[in-house]
Design an enzyme around this catalytic site. Structure first.
Site, PDB file in Angstrom:
ATOM      1  CG  MET A 317      34.971  36.331  -8.668  1.00 57.49           C
ATOM      2  SD  MET A 317      34.209  35.250  -7.419  1.00 57.49           S
ATOM      3  CE  MET A 317      34.481  33.636  -8.158  1.00 57.49           C
ATOM      4  N   GLY A 318      37.856  39.135  -8.597  1.00 59.65           N
ATOM      5  CA  GLY A 318      37.797  40.553  -8.274  1.00 59.65           C
ATOM      6  C   GLY A 318      38.099  41.426  -9.472  1.00 59.65           C
ATOM      7  CD1 TRP A 320      34.626  38.980 -15.535  1.00 61.11           C
ATOM      8  CD2 TRP A 320      33.522  38.753 -13.602  1.00 61.11           C
ATOM      9  NE1 TRP A 320      33.282  38.857 -15.827  1.00 61.11           N
ATOM     10  CE2 TRP A 320      32.583  38.711 -14.660  1.00 61.11           C
ATOM     11  CE3 TRP A 320      33.065  38.621 -12.295  1.00 61.11           C
ATOM     12  CZ2 TRP A 320      31.219  38.561 -14.447  1.00 61.11           C
ATOM     13  CZ3 TRP A 320      31.707  38.466 -12.085  1.00 61.11           C
ATOM     14  CH2 TRP A 320      30.809  38.437 -13.152  1.00 61.11           C
ATOM     15  CG  HIS A 321      33.088  41.743  -9.791  1.00 61.57           C
ATOM     16  ND1 HIS A 321      33.568  40.591  -9.196  1.00 61.57           N
ATOM     17  CD2 HIS A 321      31.743  41.593  -9.857  1.00 61.57           C
ATOM     18  CE1 HIS A 321      32.548  39.799  -8.905  1.00 61.57           C
ATOM     19  NE2 HIS A 321      31.432  40.373  -9.297  1.00 61.57           N
ATOM     20  N   GLY A 322      36.059  44.437 -12.216  1.00 66.16           N
ATOM     21  CA  GLY A 322      36.580  45.737 -12.633  1.00 66.16           C
ATOM     22  C   GLY A 322      37.947  45.971 -12.024  1.00 66.16           C
TER      23      GLY A 322
END
Length: 388
Positions: A317-318, A320-322
């Site tokens: 998830m982290g 995925w943000h960048g």
């Protein structure tokens, strides 16, 4: 044009959806017209960037071919290798779009909403493999689900079977009146959250922190809490817009927020914050990882498997943000919180160290709120770049 980014956008959408409202109030079907509206709205959204429009078209063709091919394959066989290949190929455009900015100034693959469209594609492939989607999906309906314009840029992430149920439903005039009423209420809630409360926090407090803070510590502390509140009201406002427009179009897109700042623990928080995303990661990453490890019997300790699942989930998830340090640390931070709380929860079941009453419930909410805000402080990047 940015979705829900200007009053002009709302005005155009109101004109486009006027026939939908008229048909709905007469108890007539409007989904065919809504498909046409989606095409027009996407043309409006991507009108300022030809590259983005081309990327969207090519991406959609890629996903549709993968989904259709896998559904056809699944009717004849059930090989794991083909399933894994289909999932990898579905993720590939998103992965390349995340990596390309680090190698080129022009991102030829990325476009507005690529993440959420990818999540829908992966979901369809996985649910087909699980046997939840057994029939072939008509091309027009598949395109409508993937490209449904109200939720294209930031969700909420819908599930196909729920979307299909709404699409097929015969809506009476009285039922549509309720949908219209709920949709308009959601849109007004979005204006309150995003353009009044969120804007006020950002414009009148965050932008003027130098007048309120008397030290660097105060500056960072005020920023942490105000940014957390701003992030919620801005994002929840956008989600309310998307859900409201969806309702007017006869599609009950899922809720994305449920009073996240009154969460009593970090698990409760992730059941309330950006729910469609957190539930997607839970169902298609965490649960599948845990099931796979337990099935292979590589690790017999269920608690260890669960903790490893949380670490994998929040790291992804982290990322995925960048790939910036703040996003990776944000993922690690929440993974550690989940592991620590998971251990505490097991300990408390045996020793009853933390009783359940109104006082401890209130204390738990306060503690959780501070930990959540520090996580958003990490996410903002302010920890690494001083000065607002």
């Amino acid at each position: 044009m940015t979705p829900y980014g200007s009053f002009t956008f709302f005005f155009i959408v109101a004109i486009l959806l006027a026939p939908t409202i008229i048909l709905g109030l007469q108890g007539k079907r409007f989904q065919t017209y809504n498909m046409f509206v989606t095409i027009l709205a996407l043309g409006l959204i991507f009108s300022s960037t030809l590259r983005g429009a081309i990327a969207l078209i090519l991406f959609t063709i890629w996903q549709v071919l993968l989904i259709k091919s896998y559904i056809a394959y699944r009717k004849k066989a059930n090989g794991n290798s083909i399933f894994y290949l289909a999932v990898i190929l579905s993720i590939l455009p998103l992965a390349l779009s995340k990596l390309m900015p680090y190698f080129s100034q022009v991102n030829l693959i990325g476009f507005l909403g690529i993440s959420y469209l990818t999540f829908k594609g992966i979901q369809l492939i996985m649910e087909t493999r699980d046997g939840l989607i057994k029939k072939d999906i008509p091309l027009s309906r598949l395109l409508y689900f993937i490209l449904f314009f109200p939720t294209i840029s930031s969700g909420p992430i819908d599930r196909y079977r729920r979307f299909e149920k709404n699409f097929q439903a015969e809506v009476t005039a009285d039922q549509y009146k309720l949908l219209l009423y709920q949709g308009i209420n959601k849109i007004f809630q979005g204006f309150l959250y995003k353009y009044i409360i969120g804007y006020s926090i950002n414009h009148f407090f965050i932008a003027k922190l130098r007048f309120y803070a008397h030290s660097q510590f105060e500056h960072q502390l005020y920023y942490m809490y105000s940014y957390s509140l701003y992030l919620f009201f801005d994002f929840a406002g956008y989600s309310a817009f998307a859900i409201g427009v969806s309702y007017i179009m006869g599609i009950k897109s899922p809720e994305n927020f449920n009073l996240p700042f009154i969460s009593r623990n970090i698990k409760d928080f992730w059941n309330r914050w950006h729910m469609s995303l957190s539930f997607w990661f839970r169902d298609f990453v965490y649960m599948r990882f845990v099931f796979w490890i337990m099935k292979k019997k590589w690790i017999k300790n269920r608690n260890l498997v669960s903790n490893l699942g949380y670490i994998l989930l929040f790291l992804l998830m982290g990322i995925w943000h960048g790939l910036e340090i703040q996003y990776i640390l944000y993922g690690i931070y929440h993974a550690l919180l989940m592991v620590i709380y998971n251990s505490f929860e097991r300990f408390n079941k045996k020793h009853k160290w933390w009783p359940q009453n109104k006082f401890t419930h209130a204390v738990a909410i306060i503690i959780t709120f501070h930990f959540v805000c520090f996580g958003f402080y990490i996410f903002s990047g302010q920890l690494f770049h001083k000065g607002v």
